[in-house]
Design a protein around this motif. Structure first.
Motif, short mmCIF file in Angstrom:
data_model
loop_
_atom_site.label_atom_id
_atom_site.label_comp_id
_atom_site.label_asym_id
_atom_site.label_seq_id
_atom_site.Cartn_x
_atom_site.Cartn_y
_atom_site.Cartn_z
N ARG A 36 0.83 -1.19 -0.02
CA ARG A 36 0.06 0.15 -0.01
C ARG A 36 0.79 1.21 0.00
O ARG A 36 0.19 2.20 0.32
CB ARG A 36 -0.98 0.03 1.25
N GLU A 37 2.20 1.28 -0.27
CA GLU A 37 2.88 2.52 -0.73
C GLU A 37 2.97 2.75 -1.92
O GLU A 37 1.91 2.16 -2.82
CB GLU A 37 4.49 1.99 -0.34
N PRO A 38 3.14 4.17 -2.42
CA PRO A 38 3.04 4.56 -3.80
C PRO A 38 3.57 3.62 -4.63
O PRO A 38 4.65 2.85 -4.64
CB PRO A 38 3.64 5.92 -3.79
N GLY A 39 2.95 3.01 -5.86
CA GLY A 39 3.26 2.17 -6.57
C GLY A 39 4.18 2.62 -7.59
O GLY A 39 4.07 3.85 -7.87
N LEU A 40 5.05 1.74 -8.45
CA LEU A 40 5.77 2.32 -9.54
C LEU A 40 5.81 1.53 -10.88
O LEU A 40 5.65 1.96 -11.94
CB LEU A 40 7.41 2.16 -8.97
N ILE A 41 5.70 0.21 -10.56
CA ILE A 41 5.74 -0.54 -11.77
C ILE A 41 4.43 -1.53 -12.00
O ILE A 41 3.93 -2.41 -10.81
CB ILE A 41 6.81 -1.97 -11.54
N LEU A 42 3.74 -1.49 -13.15
CA LEU A 42 2.62 -2.51 -13.43
C LEU A 42 3.27 -3.71 -14.10
O LEU A 42 3.93 -3.94 -14.93
CB LEU A 42 1.73 -1.71 -14.39
N HIS A 43 3.07 -4.90 -13.20
CA HIS A 43 3.69 -6.00 -13.66
C HIS A 43 2.80 -6.91 -14.13
O HIS A 43 1.42 -7.10 -13.68
CB HIS A 43 4.33 -6.68 -12.11
N HIS A 44 2.95 -7.79 -15.25
CA HIS A 44 2.25 -8.84 -15.64
C HIS A 44 2.59 -10.06 -14.84
O HIS A 44 3.66 -10.56 -14.73
CB HIS A 44 2.73 -8.95 -17.15
N LYS A 45 1.50 -10.59 -14.20
CA LYS A 45 1.79 -11.91 -13.42
C LYS A 45 2.18 -13.20 -14.48
O LYS A 45 3.07 -13.77 -13.97
CB LYS A 45 0.48 -12.40 -12.84
N ILE A 46 1.40 -13.21 -15.67
CA ILE A 46 1.93 -14.08 -16.59
C ILE A 46 3.03 -13.18 -17.35
O ILE A 46 2.52 -12.40 -18.00
CB ILE A 46 1.04 -14.69 -17.44
N TYR A 88 16.05 2.91 -8.58
CA TYR A 88 15.95 4.46 -8.72
C TYR A 88 16.36 5.18 -7.47
O TYR A 88 16.12 4.39 -6.38
CB TYR A 88 14.53 4.51 -8.93
N THR A 89 16.85 6.32 -7.93
CA THR A 89 17.27 7.03 -6.53
C THR A 89 16.11 8.01 -6.33
O THR A 89 15.70 8.48 -5.35
CB THR A 89 18.61 7.98 -6.90
N LYS A 90 15.30 8.44 -7.48
CA LYS A 90 14.15 9.50 -7.30
C LYS A 90 13.19 9.04 -8.58
O LYS A 90 13.65 8.38 -9.46
CB LYS A 90 14.48 10.76 -7.77
N TYR A 91 11.83 9.22 -8.17
CA TYR A 91 11.11 9.13 -9.45
C TYR A 91 9.83 9.91 -9.18
O TYR A 91 9.49 10.43 -8.14
CB TYR A 91 10.53 7.62 -9.69
N ARG A 92 8.89 10.03 -10.21
CA ARG A 92 7.81 10.81 -10.11
C ARG A 92 6.83 10.06 -11.16
O ARG A 92 7.12 9.50 -12.10
CB ARG A 92 7.85 12.24 -10.66
N VAL A 93 5.48 10.12 -10.82
CA VAL A 93 4.67 9.58 -11.53
C VAL A 93 3.44 10.63 -12.00
O VAL A 93 3.13 11.23 -11.39
CB VAL A 93 3.76 8.36 -10.93
N SER A 94 3.23 10.69 -13.24
CA SER A 94 2.22 11.76 -13.82
C SER A 94 1.00 11.50 -13.47
O SER A 94 0.65 10.25 -13.13
CB SER A 94 2.42 11.94 -15.38
N SER A 95 -0.20 12.36 -13.67
CA SER A 95 -1.62 12.14 -13.30
C SER A 95 -2.10 10.68 -14.14
O SER A 95 -3.07 10.40 -13.91
CB SER A 95 -2.42 13.24 -13.39
#
Length: 102
Positions: A36-46, A88-95
């Motif tokens: 439940r922390e901010p997400g970063l990667i949309l992962h494919h399970k398969i 990553y050392t830093k990242y941002r996610v757009s809307s």
């Protein structure tokens, strides 16, 4: 955006994927589905392969997706071997869910 496989580059650049990605991230409120922390990667399970890259039931199916943070992503079994580990050392996610440079 992280490209791990040459065969998948055009898929990840497609409007269909970008729309699916943004919609999925919205459904989980941008939070890692594990911690439940901010997400970063949309992962494919398969995992995507040259054989299934054109199969929407694999590539665009919400049941096959999981949004995770960097720490949870790197704790996967595959990542113990460094196959998909990301740092990553830093990242941002757009809307719209796109990962932006620091």
């Amino acid at each position: 955006m992280i490209m791990s496989k040459e065969f998948a580059k055009s898929f990840y650049a497609s409007a269909r994927w970008k729309k699916c990605r943004a919609n999925y991230i919205t459904t989980v409120h941008g939070l890692c589905e594990r911690c439940r922390e901010p997400g970063l990667i949309l992962h494919h399970k398969i995992k995507l392969t040259p054989d299934n890259i054109h199969d929407a039931d694999v590539t665009l199916n919400f049941e096959n997706l999981e949004f995770v943070c960097l720490q949870c992503h790197n704790m996967d079994d595959d990542n113990e071997h460094g196959e998909h580990a990301v740092t990553y050392t830093k990242y941002r996610v757009s809307s719209d869910g796109e990962i932006l440079p620091p």
